[in-house]
Enzyme design. Structure first.
Site, PDB file in Angstrom:
ATOM      1  N   LEU A  75      12.263 -19.378  -3.924  1.00 23.29           N
ATOM      2  CA  LEU A  75      11.152 -18.657  -3.294  1.00 23.29           C
ATOM      3  C   LEU A  75       9.859 -18.887  -4.076  1.00 23.29           C
ATOM      4  O   LEU A  75       9.849 -18.823  -5.306  1.00 23.29           O
ATOM      5  CB  LEU A  75      11.478 -17.152  -3.277  1.00 23.29           C
ATOM      6  N   HIS A 135       2.258   3.172  -9.296  1.00 27.65           N
ATOM      7  CA  HIS A 135       2.062   1.713  -9.384  1.00 27.65           C
ATOM      8  C   HIS A 135       3.274   1.051 -10.035  1.00 27.65           C
ATOM      9  O   HIS A 135       3.683  -0.046  -9.646  1.00 27.65           O
ATOM     10  CB  HIS A 135       0.785   1.386 -10.157  1.00 27.65           C
ATOM     11  N   ASP A 137       0.810  -1.219   0.000  1.00 24.45           N
ATOM     12  CA  ASP A 137       0.000   0.000   0.000  1.00 24.45           C
ATOM     13  C   ASP A 137       0.847   1.273   0.000  1.00 24.45           C
ATOM     14  O   ASP A 137       1.903   1.315   0.629  1.00 24.45           O
ATOM     15  CB  ASP A 137      -0.895  -0.022   1.253  1.00 24.45           C
TER      16      ASP A 137
HETATM   17  C1  IPE Z   1      -1.618   0.062  -3.435  1.00 26.36           C
HETATM   18  O1  IPE Z   1      -1.384   1.419  -3.517  1.00 26.36           O
HETATM   19  C2  IPE Z   1      -1.713  -0.567  -4.803  1.00 26.36           C
HETATM   20  C3  IPE Z   1      -2.966  -1.282  -5.087  1.00 26.36           C
HETATM   21  C4  IPE Z   1      -4.014  -1.336  -4.345  1.00 26.36           C
HETATM   22  C5  IPE Z   1      -3.024  -1.974  -6.357  1.00 26.36           C
HETATM   23  P1  IPE Z   1      -2.578   2.445  -3.449  1.00 26.36           P
HETATM   24  O2  IPE Z   1      -2.994   2.793  -4.830  1.00 26.36           O
HETATM   25  O3  IPE Z   1      -3.654   1.957  -2.561  1.00 26.36           O
HETATM   26  O4  IPE Z   1      -1.854   3.706  -2.788  1.00 26.36           O
HETATM   27  P2  IPE Z   1      -2.525   4.837  -1.891  1.00 26.36           P
HETATM   28  O5  IPE Z   1      -3.233   4.167  -0.760  1.00 26.36           O
HETATM   29  O6  IPE Z   1      -3.441   5.612  -2.786  1.00 26.36           O
HETATM   30  O7  IPE Z   1      -1.354   5.662  -1.430  1.00 26.36           O
HETATM   31 MG    MG Z   2      -4.167   2.300  -0.600  1.00 24.51          MG
END
Ligand code: IPE
Ligand code: MG
Length: 232
Positions: free
Chosen positions: A113, A19, A2
């Site tokens: 792994l 991402h 996250d």
């Molecule tokens: C996590 O990062 C990635 C996925 C859920 C695919 P987020 O997109 O939730 O990042 P924040 O929470 O907005 O910072």
């Molecule tokens: Mg998030």
């Protein structure tokens, strides 16, 4: 994993760049985990709830997943990792499903792994799908209701055949499970870390493991010292 969105926002970058940075962090961390001798690493890449994000973000994530699955297919020639996907992949495109099956088949014999990538995964959905498979077997007389116990139920989950996780790491300061491995984490040790996932590095992984090593796991029982105390 996250914090990709906030990581990007802090840098005035697009969510997509966040991402992408997150996906690179996963590659680095998987290599580090393998060197440490960790046997199984399960990562939450896309939840059953993530479909509710804006369509363009869902598209970005799906494209990135495609790209990285391909990358892992290329990597398998060079490393010893076994890659598996958990979650209901029937909701993904046929092309992605085929790629996933290929990657799983190509790495099935690898002994390094094991990386489980949770895609369209929800802990509740995992439990429901297990219930449906068990019910179908009961109605076909392949199973009797009395056969159902915790061990056999666990075998029907996406993680069937694997031990429950020892340690769960959640990044970005959030302190909730968000429908991850609900059944499997009954006695998992939790580690929360404020760092955003793209910034999470090998030192952070070492720190999480060091903390884990200091925990006293009793699984609801008593440890020896307490036992001596209560026995006088
Ligand atoms: C996590 O990062 C990635 C996925 C859920 C695919 P987020 O997109 O939730 O990042 P924040 O929470 O907005 O910072
Ligand atoms: Mg998030």
């Amino acid at each position: 994993m996250d914090g990709n969105g906030r990581w990007a926002k802090k840098r005035f970058l697009t969510k997509s760049a966040g991402h992408r940075a997150g996906a690179q962090t996963l590659r680095r961390l998987a290599n580090a985990a393998e060197k440490l001798g960790i046997k199984i690493l399960t990562v939450y890449a896309f939840s059953t709830e993530n479909w509710a994000r804006p369509q363009d973000e869902v598209n970005t994530l799906m494209n990135l997943i495609h790209e990285y699955i391909q990358q892992y297919i290329d990597d398998t020639k060079k490393n010893n990792m076994r890659i598996c996907v958990i979650g209901d992949i029937s909701k993904l495109t046929h092309e992605l499903q085929t790629k996933i099956r290929n990657l799983e088949d190509m790495t099935r014999q690898k002994h390094g792994l094991r990386v489980n990538i949770a895609l369209n995964y929800g802990g509740r959905d995992d439990i429901i799908r297990a219930c449906k498979k068990i019910s179908a077997n009961v109605s076909n007389d392949r199973l009797s209701v009395n056969d159902i116990d915790e061990t056999m139920f666990a075998a029907y989950l996406d993680t069937g055949g694997m031990p429950d996780p020892d340690l769960l790491i959640r990044t970005s300061g959030e302190m909730r499970i968000s429908n991850f491995l609900l059944w499997q984490t009954a006695y998992t040790e939790f580690y929360f870390c404020d760092k955003l996932w793209p910034d999470f590095n090998i030192n952070d992984l070492n720190e999480a493991i060091a903390q884990y090593q200091g925990r006293n796991r009793r699984y609801g029982a008593r440890n020896d010292i307490e036992k001596r105390d209560t026995n006088g």
